[in-house]
Write an enzyme that holds these catalytic residues in place. Sequence first.
Site, PDB file in Angstrom:
ATOM      1  CG  ASP A 124     -14.243   5.303   7.248  1.00 37.89           C
ATOM      2  OD1 ASP A 124     -15.029   4.330   7.157  1.00 37.89           O
ATOM      3  OD2 ASP A 124     -13.312   5.511   7.103  1.00 37.89           O
ATOM      4  NE  ARG A 182      -3.899  -2.139   2.265  1.00 34.54           N
ATOM      5  CZ  ARG A 182      -4.784  -2.112   3.325  1.00 34.54           C
ATOM      6  NH1 ARG A 182      -4.977  -1.199   4.133  1.00 34.54           N
ATOM      7  NH2 ARG A 182      -5.685  -3.085   3.063  1.00 34.54           N
TER       8      ARG A 182
HETATM    9  C1  LIG Z   1     -13.824  -2.842   6.746  1.00 35.21           C
HETATM   10  S1  LIG Z   1     -14.634  -1.381   6.682  1.00 35.21           S
HETATM   11  C2  LIG Z   1     -16.232  -1.669   7.428  1.00 35.21           C
HETATM   12  C3  LIG Z   1     -17.206  -0.912   6.256  1.00 35.21           C
HETATM   13  C4  LIG Z   1     -18.591  -1.259   6.926  1.00 35.21           C
HETATM   14  N1  LIG Z   1     -19.046  -0.868   8.145  1.00 35.21           N
HETATM   15  C5  LIG Z   1     -19.093  -2.624   6.561  1.00 35.21           C
HETATM   16  O1  LIG Z   1     -19.179  -3.396   7.622  1.00 35.21           O
HETATM   17  O2  LIG Z   1     -19.155  -2.978   5.367  1.00 35.21           O
HETATM   18  C6  LIG Z   1     -13.954  -0.512   8.145  1.00 35.21           C
HETATM   19  C7  LIG Z   1     -13.891   0.949   8.237  1.00 35.21           C
HETATM   20  O3  LIG Z   1     -13.472   1.468   9.401  1.00 35.21           O
HETATM   21  C8  LIG Z   1     -12.719   2.579   9.182  1.00 35.21           C
HETATM   22  N2  LIG Z   1     -11.957   3.223  10.604  1.00 35.21           N
HETATM   23  C9  LIG Z   1     -10.908   2.467  10.851  1.00 35.21           C
HETATM   24  N3  LIG Z   1     -10.411   2.964  11.995  1.00 35.21           N
HETATM   25  C10 LIG Z   1     -11.135   3.966  12.301  1.00 35.21           C
HETATM   26  C11 LIG Z   1     -11.266   4.840  13.287  1.00 35.21           C
HETATM   27  N4  LIG Z   1     -10.498   4.916  14.276  1.00 35.21           N
HETATM   28  N5  LIG Z   1     -12.270   5.810  13.178  1.00 35.21           N
HETATM   29  C12 LIG Z   1     -13.503   5.929  12.270  1.00 35.21           C
HETATM   30  N6  LIG Z   1     -13.163   4.961  11.377  1.00 35.21           N
HETATM   31  C13 LIG Z   1     -12.232   4.048  11.369  1.00 35.21           C
HETATM   32  C14 LIG Z   1     -11.939   2.321   7.944  1.00 35.21           C
HETATM   33  O4  LIG Z   1     -11.757   3.672   7.406  1.00 35.21           O
HETATM   34  C15 LIG Z   1     -12.925   1.533   7.116  1.00 35.21           C
HETATM   35  O5  LIG Z   1     -13.642   2.406   6.191  1.00 35.21           O
END
Ligand SMILES: C[S@@+](CC[C@H](N)C(=O)[O-])C[C@H]1O[C@@H](n2cnc3c(N)ncnc32)[C@H](O)[C@@H]1O
Length: 271
Positions: free
Chosen positions: A140, A40
């Site tokens: 997010d 990445r």
């Molecule tokens: C795997 S995705 C899940 C998306 C959706 N909720 C789903 O289940 O399909 C995880 C998301 O969490 C976000 N994320 C990670 N750390 C975070 C933080 N500290 N605060 C807010 N969002 C965060 C990432 O950017 C990512 O878009």
Amino acid sequence: MKADKEFDFSFKQFDRLRRLAHDYSGIHVTDDKYEMYYARLAKRLRALKLNNFTDYITRVEKDKDEFREFINAITTNVTAFEREPHHFAHLKQIISSWSKPTINIWSAGCSTGQEPYSILVNILPICRQKRINVKMLATDLDTDVLMKAKAGIYPLEAIDAYDIDTKRKFFKRGKGNKEGFCRVKPELTGMIDFKQLNLIYPWKMDQTFDCIFCRNVLIYFEMDKKLEILDRYAAQLAHDGTLFLGHSESIPRSDTSWQTIGKNMYQKRSL
Ligand SMILES: C[S@@+](CC[C@H](N)C(=O)[O-])C[C@H]1O[C@@H](n2cnc3c(N)ncnc32)[C@H](O)[C@@H]1O
């Protein structure tokens, strides 16, 4: 470490970068993610025309914009329309017996938007019939995914889960250079307040939510952070509100303030 890499990437450099990311985002990265980090971040070195990770780390530490790009690069954003559909079935049940004029929903960790749009696609027909006003917040950490979520443009295959009527109602098929894509109709996009929010720090919000979706996000955090965020969700949730977690997430038994009401679905235990 492989010798055939375009850029040298020592374990120490990997460790420095994962610590920077962890301090800011709470995302816990194990040693086996070394190759993922390389893949990445090598893209960022190429984009910045840098020759080595030493210069990249200096840039990340000194340049706020690059720090944001770095965080965007290391987040994992896998998502899909209708992911874990039993949650939407349950949500429809909630709406069917809903007697208040408004429902407030938060999609926390919304990634590229498929989660909040799936929620709306499922509940809007019932909400319209029952004249329920829907308020939706989608947040997010990653600013790139939020831009994509706001744009609401997806490959046509992404909405395969929907029947033709649902597709026509909520999506517009792309033409010309947008062939093969669809766009979520503006009436849906306009209903969602997309915002950047870092879950690991206390947030300031006045409203309470009837439903909080935080699916496949807490898995990235260590236990103490998870419990802290769950406490803050409890404070932000209406007394009869529902918290939806991802398929591999659960609330530890030691946290007695929640009760399970279904698969990865929780309500606050009444005192
Ligand atoms: C795997 S995705 C899940 C998306 C959706 N909720 C789903 O289940 O399909 C995880 C998301 O969490 C976000 N994320 C990670 N750390 C975070 C933080 N500290 N605060 C807010 N969002 C965060 C990432 O950017 C990512 O878009």
